[in-house]
Design an enzyme around this catalytic site. Structure first.
Site, PDB file in Angstrom:
ATOM      1  N   ARG A  30       0.831  -1.211   0.000  1.00 30.19           N
ATOM      2  CA  ARG A  30       0.000   0.000   0.000  1.00 30.19           C
ATOM      3  C   ARG A  30       0.863   1.258   0.000  1.00 30.19           C
ATOM      4  O   ARG A  30       0.454   2.285  -0.548  1.00 30.19           O
ATOM      5  CB  ARG A  30      -0.926   0.009   1.204  1.00 30.19           C
ATOM      6  CG  ARG A  30      -2.032  -0.989   1.043  1.00 30.19           C
ATOM      7  CD  ARG A  30      -3.004  -0.880   2.183  1.00 30.19           C
ATOM      8  NE  ARG A  30      -4.181  -1.661   1.905  1.00 30.19           N
ATOM      9  CZ  ARG A  30      -4.885  -2.311   2.822  1.00 30.19           C
ATOM     10  NH1 ARG A  30      -4.515  -2.264   4.088  1.00 30.19           N
ATOM     11  NH2 ARG A  30      -5.947  -2.995   2.492  1.00 30.19           N
ATOM     12  N   LYS A  69     -19.332 -17.212  -1.102  1.00 35.21           N
ATOM     13  CA  LYS A  69     -20.750 -16.987  -0.842  1.00 35.21           C
ATOM     14  C   LYS A  69     -21.495 -16.240  -1.931  1.00 35.21           C
ATOM     15  O   LYS A  69     -21.041 -15.210  -2.410  1.00 35.21           O
ATOM     16  CB  LYS A  69     -20.887 -16.175   0.447  1.00 35.21           C
ATOM     17  CG  LYS A  69     -20.593 -16.979   1.688  1.00 35.21           C
ATOM     18  CD  LYS A  69     -20.398 -16.045   2.830  1.00 35.21           C
ATOM     19  CE  LYS A  69     -21.232 -16.430   4.024  1.00 35.21           C
ATOM     20  NZ  LYS A  69     -21.222 -15.332   5.001  1.00 35.21           N
ATOM     21  N   GLY A  92     -10.000  -9.235  -3.041  1.00 40.30           N
ATOM     22  CA  GLY A  92      -8.896  -9.834  -2.289  1.00 40.30           C
ATOM     23  C   GLY A  92      -8.363 -11.156  -2.784  1.00 40.30           C
ATOM     24  O   GLY A  92      -7.195 -11.276  -3.150  1.00 40.30           O
ATOM     25  N   GLY A 118     -12.916  -3.945  -1.163  1.00 40.98           N
ATOM     26  CA  GLY A 118     -14.296  -3.539  -0.898  1.00 40.98           C
ATOM     27  C   GLY A 118     -14.749  -2.421  -1.821  1.00 40.98           C
ATOM     28  O   GLY A 118     -15.890  -2.419  -2.307  1.00 40.98           O
TER      29      GLY A 118
END
Ligand code: AMP
Length: 403
Positions: free
Chosen positions: A35, A205, A361, A384
């Protein structure tokens, strides 16, 4: 908004929102500095122009104000090294142990061209996450121009990521290079996708990916569904999925998605076969079966060879590819082949001229694991934020700069 690469920062103090939320070990050593390195080109351009950079970031989740554990002071030495990697040691890095207030103002005021100031953790103030206007205004006073280079927090309407922008005139706010790259790639896929456009959606999911699939039904020509979430679709269609992952409360949703796809002429590809296992473990016994005929007691942990063949062909014929989520439990060697093969297919389509974006991710972790990150067009750093972008949501950090 202004365009960062065309902007001349000479004599200006740029207030740059970065994402320095890096992991540290118990001795405060940085264990992954991605980052930080990602935003270095943005800082260097400002300094090279003859400007100075005031960096602000959140760091961890401090609960009650300042704590040593969450102080950004632990990053100063490494930031200095990254900015002086050429060995010339010309870039000075200062630290202000508060992000607003007297000391921050004085240090920022004294900053000379070519120098860098890192402010203390923004989240030491609750006002940051609340998007408090007074706090945002105080921060804004530290710089002449505002640069947002923190794509990973662009989906949050915090003081430093969104609210602050209104205290800068239209031509005095812009995306940094990292953020610009993310926005350009995402918009290319969302609004200018050359067809055939294939979206590859995997992971555990269905519930996490419903909104993204629904938005992609409006845009893609093909949607490949792999990973654990595929079994909810397969069961909804009447298949026997044994003990595979399944969200029984999403069977209706899965049928609804399949029906909508038919109406919109979008081809949904589910894995024809699966690598099945007798337990969720690296040393499980394995076999290959049709994905809708998995025996009781067994579970699908990867897509099978037929699915790999079909998916690869669809990918290879695509001009635009979006990939989010692995095809199987790629962390275990026995179940990594599907994800690896799909990564190779994406790389080969890219070599033939397709535009490919990998975001989220675990698919990013997968292309890195298989050393293919430089063989795809763009690897997104914002998990996200990227997901919300592809769900069709307006990201406050982007809207604040553009408006
Ligand atoms: P997500 O964060 O939703 O993208 O899910 C990623 C996780 O899904 C990874 O840790 C994978 O190991 C896991 N996963 C992928 N395929 C399966 C599967 N067939 N069964 C169980 N877990 C899976």
């Amino acid at each position: 908004m202004s365009k960062f690469s065309d902007y001349n920062f000479n004599g200006l103090k740029a207030l740059v929102r970065v994402d320095f939320n890096v992991p540290l070990d118990a001795d405060f050593n940085i264990t992954d500095d991605n980052r930080m390195t990602a935003t270095i080109p943005t800082i260097q351009k400002i300094l090279a122009d003859g400007g100075s950079a005031i960096l602000m970031s959140h760091f961890g989740r401090p609960k009650d104000g300042p704590t040593d554990k969450y102080s950004l002071k632990h990053l100063v030495k490494h930031l200095h090294q990254l900015l002086n990697a050429d060995g010339a040691n010309t870039v000075k890095v200062f630290f202000a142990d508060d992000c607003i207030g007297e000391q921050a103002r004085l240090t920022a005021g004294m900053l000379k061209p070519g120098e860098v100031l890192l402010l203390e953790n923004l989240r030491f103030y609750k006002e940051e996450e609340k998007g408090d206007e007074g706090f945002a205004e105080k921060l804004s006073k530290l710089g002449d121009v505002y640069v947002n280079d923190a794509f990973g927090t662009a989906h949050r309407a915090h003081a430093s990521t969104a609210v602050i922008a209104k205290y800068f005139a239209g031509d005095k706010k812009m995306f940094g290079l990292l953020m610009e790259g993310e926005v350009i790639s995402a918009e290319k896929v969302l609004h200018e996708a050359e067809k055939p456009f294939t979206a590859i959606i995997g992971g555990a999911k269905v519930s996490d990916k419903i909104l993204i699939i629904e938005n992609l039904l409006e845009r893609a020509t093909d949607i490949i569904i792999g990973g654990g979430m595929a079994y909810t679709f397969l069961k909804a269609r009447g298949g026997n999925i044994g003990n595979s992952l399944c969200e029984n409360d999403r069977l209706e949703t899965a049928l609804d998605i399949l029906e909508k796809a038919k109406q919109k002429n979008v081809s949904i590809h589910l894995p024809e076969d699966s690598v099945i296992a007798d337990k969720f473990a690296a040393d499980a016994n394995t076999d290959v079966r049709p994905s809708d005929a998995i025996p009781d007691g067994w579970l699908g942990l990867d897509i099978g060879p037929k699915a790999v063949g079909i998916f690869s062909e669809v990918i290879n014929n695509s001009k635009t590819i979006l990939w989010n989520g692995p095809m199987g439990v790629f962390e275990m060697e026995k179940f990594q082949n599907g994800t690896k093969s799909i990564a190779l297919a994406v790389a080969s389509a890219t070599a033939k001229g397709a535009f490919s974006l990998v975001g989220g991710g675990d698919s990013v972790a997968a292309v890195n694991k298989f050393d293919l990150a430089d063989k795809v067009s763009y690897v997104s750093t914002g998990g996200g934020a990227m997901l919300e972008y592809f769900e069709g949501k307006v990201l406050p950090g982007i809207a604040a700069i553009k408006d």
